[in-house]
Design an enzyme around this catalytic site. Structure first.
Site, PDB file in Angstrom:
ATOM      1  N   ALA A   2      24.809  45.502 -47.167  1.00 20.09           N
ATOM      2  CA  ALA A   2      25.866  46.435 -46.783  1.00 20.09           C
ATOM      3  C   ALA A   2      27.032  45.762 -46.073  1.00 20.09           C
ATOM      4  CB  ALA A   2      25.279  47.519 -45.888  1.00 20.09           C
ATOM      5  N   ARG A  49      33.591  36.787 -42.643  1.00 21.00           N
ATOM      6  CA  ARG A  49      33.913  35.359 -42.604  1.00 21.00           C
ATOM      7  C   ARG A  49      34.445  34.829 -43.938  1.00 21.00           C
ATOM      8  NH1 ARG A  49      28.227  33.860 -39.912  1.00 21.00           N
ATOM      9  NH2 ARG A  49      27.746  35.918 -40.774  1.00 21.00           N
ATOM     10  N   ASP A  72      22.855  38.011 -49.135  1.00 23.09           N
ATOM     11  CA  ASP A  72      23.764  36.861 -49.121  1.00 23.09           C
ATOM     12  C   ASP A  72      23.000  35.536 -49.131  1.00 23.09           C
ATOM     13  OD1 ASP A  72      22.777  36.866 -46.523  1.00 23.09           O
ATOM     14  OD2 ASP A  72      24.706  36.336 -45.614  1.00 23.09           O
ATOM     15  N   ASN A  88      46.530  41.745 -89.229  1.00 27.18           N
ATOM     16  CA  ASN A  88      45.517  42.799 -89.101  1.00 27.18           C
ATOM     17  C   ASN A  88      46.022  44.033 -88.385  1.00 27.18           C
ATOM     18  OD1 ASN A  88      45.725  41.332 -86.725  1.00 27.18           O
ATOM     19  ND2 ASN A  88      43.621  41.753 -86.102  1.00 27.18           N
TER      20      ASN A  88
HETATM   21  C1  UD1 Z   1      21.030  36.645 -39.854  1.00 30.37           C
HETATM   22  C2  UD1 Z   1      20.034  36.634 -38.698  1.00 30.37           C
HETATM   23  C3  UD1 Z   1      19.858  35.214 -38.184  1.00 30.37           C
HETATM   24  C4  UD1 Z   1      19.417  34.312 -39.314  1.00 30.37           C
HETATM   25  C5  UD1 Z   1      20.382  34.409 -40.474  1.00 30.37           C
HETATM   26  C6  UD1 Z   1      19.837  33.671 -41.677  1.00 30.37           C
HETATM   27  C7  UD1 Z   1      20.391  38.799 -37.608  1.00 30.37           C
HETATM   28  C8  UD1 Z   1      20.904  39.490 -36.419  1.00 30.37           C
HETATM   29  N1  UD1 Z   1      20.550  37.466 -37.643  1.00 30.37           N
HETATM   30  O1  UD1 Z   1      22.313  36.252 -39.369  1.00 30.37           O
HETATM   31  O2  UD1 Z   1      18.868  35.169 -37.166  1.00 30.37           O
HETATM   32  O3  UD1 Z   1      19.343  32.975 -38.823  1.00 30.37           O
HETATM   33  O4  UD1 Z   1      20.572  35.782 -40.881  1.00 30.37           O
HETATM   34  O5  UD1 Z   1      20.760  33.656 -42.711  1.00 30.37           O
HETATM   35  O6  UD1 Z   1      19.827  39.439 -38.485  1.00 30.37           O
HETATM   36  N2  UD1 Z   1      23.887  43.462 -43.380  1.00 30.37           N
HETATM   37  C9  UD1 Z   1      23.764  44.821 -43.655  1.00 30.37           C
HETATM   38  N3  UD1 Z   1      24.162  45.719 -42.702  1.00 30.37           N
HETATM   39  C10 UD1 Z   1      24.673  45.342 -41.517  1.00 30.37           C
HETATM   40  C11 UD1 Z   1      24.790  43.953 -41.235  1.00 30.37           C
HETATM   41  C12 UD1 Z   1      24.381  43.033 -42.194  1.00 30.37           C
HETATM   42  O7  UD1 Z   1      23.316  45.215 -44.729  1.00 30.37           O
HETATM   43  O8  UD1 Z   1      24.999  46.229 -40.717  1.00 30.37           O
HETATM   44  C13 UD1 Z   1      23.471  42.508 -44.409  1.00 30.37           C
HETATM   45  C14 UD1 Z   1      24.571  41.552 -44.792  1.00 30.37           C
HETATM   46  O9  UD1 Z   1      25.299  42.089 -45.892  1.00 30.37           O
HETATM   47  C15 UD1 Z   1      23.809  40.293 -45.190  1.00 30.37           C
HETATM   48  C16 UD1 Z   1      22.545  40.364 -44.348  1.00 30.37           C
HETATM   49  O10 UD1 Z   1      22.451  41.697 -43.881  1.00 30.37           O
HETATM   50  O11 UD1 Z   1      23.483  40.293 -46.556  1.00 30.37           O
HETATM   51  C17 UD1 Z   1      22.543  39.403 -43.171  1.00 30.37           C
HETATM   52  O12 UD1 Z   1      23.657  39.681 -42.365  1.00 30.37           O
HETATM   53  P1  UD1 Z   1      24.599  38.535 -41.797  1.00 30.37           P
HETATM   54  O13 UD1 Z   1      25.724  39.158 -41.080  1.00 30.37           O
HETATM   55  O14 UD1 Z   1      24.921  37.569 -42.881  1.00 30.37           O
HETATM   56  O15 UD1 Z   1      23.626  37.863 -40.722  1.00 30.37           O
HETATM   57  P2  UD1 Z   1      23.679  36.357 -40.231  1.00 30.37           P
HETATM   58  O16 UD1 Z   1      24.792  36.209 -39.258  1.00 30.37           O
HETATM   59  O17 UD1 Z   1      23.658  35.466 -41.385  1.00 30.37           O
HETATM   60 MG    MG Z   2      24.157  35.712 -43.371  1.00 21.88          MG
END
Ligand code: UD1
Ligand code: MG
Length: 474
Positions: free
Chosen positions: A14, A19, A107, A393
């Site tokens: 979601a 970034r 992701d 054509n």
């Molecule tokens: C997250 C972890 C971190 C880990 C890392 C590994 C948390 C708080 N942190 O950080 O410990 O080391 O992944 O890659 O979880 N998403 C939603 N809804 C939201 C927020 C995010 O669906 O409200 C989804 C994003 O689209 C993404 C995934 O959750 O696909 C992870 O979110 P992201 O913001 O990328 O977390 P990281 O900062 O990578």
């Molecule tokens: Mg991430």
């Protein structure tokens, strides 16, 4: 492993991907020719049925849903993105009936089904309430760090996000890779305890490690030796690094199957492309989508081949663009040929330079060596298409077809105004504009008769000389 109905897989997808600085939602960015989310769905689909996969969608949800709807997975809406913990809260009803739930990130597209299966088997064996996947990458900065009660323990007491790390915790190397298994009952029983008491003001799923541990539940880490498949695509640079990893893997997969790829680092090969042994791929080639290439072909530099099927012994010379078409054995294409969707190229056909084809069926042995447009056309075996032949054509409103028999000869620079049929073994005189059907075995010439005026040049010279003498303008 449990029966499929007791396991759900939730894919968190979601987030906006702030970034990336892109208008497109993060999970719809593509690497290896496929969106991040479809890579993750492909891995999840190897573990459970599509109906047991729930993607949490929010940012541009309709676009994300439409992009992967054909996979048959289900969706959960997270209208406001308040963190990974909140994403799972939104999936509460969807997962309540399952005994276990595996959580993946939309992701982290390199995740492999066998890693998910191994995590789940470990989670079951450990009888854990929560199992997280951890690793020690060269660069831990940016990831959540895993806290154990004592050195060497697999038990986990908490995960601390980068921004919350105390000075003496900065040296912690073991990171949370963002791939989890939970027993659903303790997860949902304690999910309400999450708070947004952190620098982002979000509900962190990672806080469940501490919450469950504090509640007396077992939380463990499943440590993987190679963190690369769990890497995330948070920035464009990370995204391109993952793309490179996937395409390098594709090239290595093909080379292991006996394909020669010169300078593989310059080639762009999608994950689903198949190539048979003894085919040679030169530098700077792109093989995309569902392309299949047979054995002993040669694909010369700068050609881009998308969703095409090539049989054995096909030669594609430099700089061809081939899309959505099939090419039979022994054909040679290019250089500089443009094949648009819907072409069926027969055995030993030769298509030369600057020939554009679209929805063209060329039977065995047809030759179109130079500078032609063949669109909405069917051409019989061994017919020769001269340089510069055009099938007209389009009448400005509708498309029409041109049908040419076998063993025919279409003289250079002829235009064939469709709809028109040219019979077997017919000849068309060069430079003809053919508007009527040509019966088999006949010669059609449709151009003005040639007139030779002998002595015309000398007569003209004499005339201009005379006019100059009497002072008239020449
Ligand atoms: C997250 C972890 C971190 C880990 C890392 C590994 C948390 C708080 N942190 O950080 O410990 O080391 O992944 O890659 O979880 N998403 C939603 N809804 C939201 C927020 C995010 O669906 O409200 C989804 C994003 O689209 C993404 C995934 O959750 O696909 C992870 O979110 P992201 O913001 O990328 O977390 P990281 O900062 O990578
Ligand atoms: Mg991430």
């Amino acid at each position: 492993m449990d029966s499929p109905s007791s396991l759900a897989i939730v894919i968190m997808a979601a987030g906006k991907g702030t970034r990336l600085k892109s208008q497109r939602p993060k999970v719809l960015h593509e690497i290896g020719g496929k969106t991040l989310l479809s890579h993750v769905i492909a891995a999840a689909s190897q573990i459970v049925a599509p109906a047991d996969i729930y993607a949490v969608v929010g940012h541009q949800a309709d676009k994300v849903k439409a992009a992967v709807a054909a996979t048959g997975i289900r969706f959960v809406e997270q209208l406001e993105q308040r963190g990974t913990g909140h994403a799972i809260e939104c999936a509460r009803e969807a997962i309540a009936g399952y005994e276990n739930v595996v959580v993946l990130s939309g992701d982290a597209p390199l995740v492999k089904a066998r890693t998910v299966a191994a995590l789940f088997a470990f989670h079951q064996a450990q009888k854990a309430a929560m199992t997280l996947t951890s690793a020690e990458p060269d660069e831990p900065t940016g990831y959540g760090r895993v806290l154990h009660p004592s050195l060497g323990s697999i038990e986990v007491v908490g995960i601390i996000e980068q921004k919350m790390l105390a000075r003496d915790q900065l040296s912690l190397r073991e990171v949370n890779m963002g791939l989890y298994a939970f027993r659903t009952a303790p997860l949902l029983a304690h999910l309400d305890k999450l708070t947004a008491d952190n620098p982002h003001g979000e509900l962190y799923l990672t806080d469940m490690a501490h919450i469950l541990h504090a509640a007396g539940e077992r939380v463990v880490a499943f440590k993987v030796p190679d963190p690369s498949e769990l890497l995330g695509a948070n920035t464009m640079a990370e995204m391109m690094a993952l793309d490179d990893a996937l395409r390098t893997a594709s090239a290595h997969r093909l080379m292991a199957a006996g394909v020669t790829i010169f300078r593989p680092e310059t080639c762009v090969i999608d994950a689903e492309v198949e190539v048979a042994a003894d085919t040679v791929i030169e530098p700077f080639v792109q093989l995309l989508g569902s392309t299949r290439i047979g054995a002993a072909c040669r694909i010369r530099s700068y050609s881009v081949i998308e969703n095409c099927t090539l049989a054995d012994n096909v030669l594609v010379r430099q700089s061809c663009v081939l899309t959505g078409s099939s090419i039979a054995a022994g054909a040679s294409i290019g250089p500089f040929a443009h094949m648009r969707p819907g072409c069926e190229i027969g055995e030993e056909v030769h298509i030369g330079n600057f020939v554009e084809t679209k929805k063209a069926i060329l039977h065995k042995g047809v030759k179109a060596g130079h500078l032609s447009y063949l669109g909405d056309a069917e051409i019989g075996a061994n017919t020769n298409i001269g340089a510069g032949v055009i099938t007209c054509n389009y009448d400005g409103v509708r498309k029409h077809t041109t049908s040419i028999g076998s063993d025919a000869f279409i003289g250079s620079d002829s235009t064939l105004v469709a709809p028109v049929t040219i019979g077997d073994e017919a000849y068309i005189g060069a430079g003809s504009a053919i508007t009527k059907d040509v019966p088999p075995g006949s010669l059609a010439v449709a151009r003005a008769h040639q007139v030779n005026k002998e002595g015309w040049v000398e007569a003209r010279r004499a005339r201009t000389r005379k006019q100059a003498e009497v002072g008239k303008p020449v």
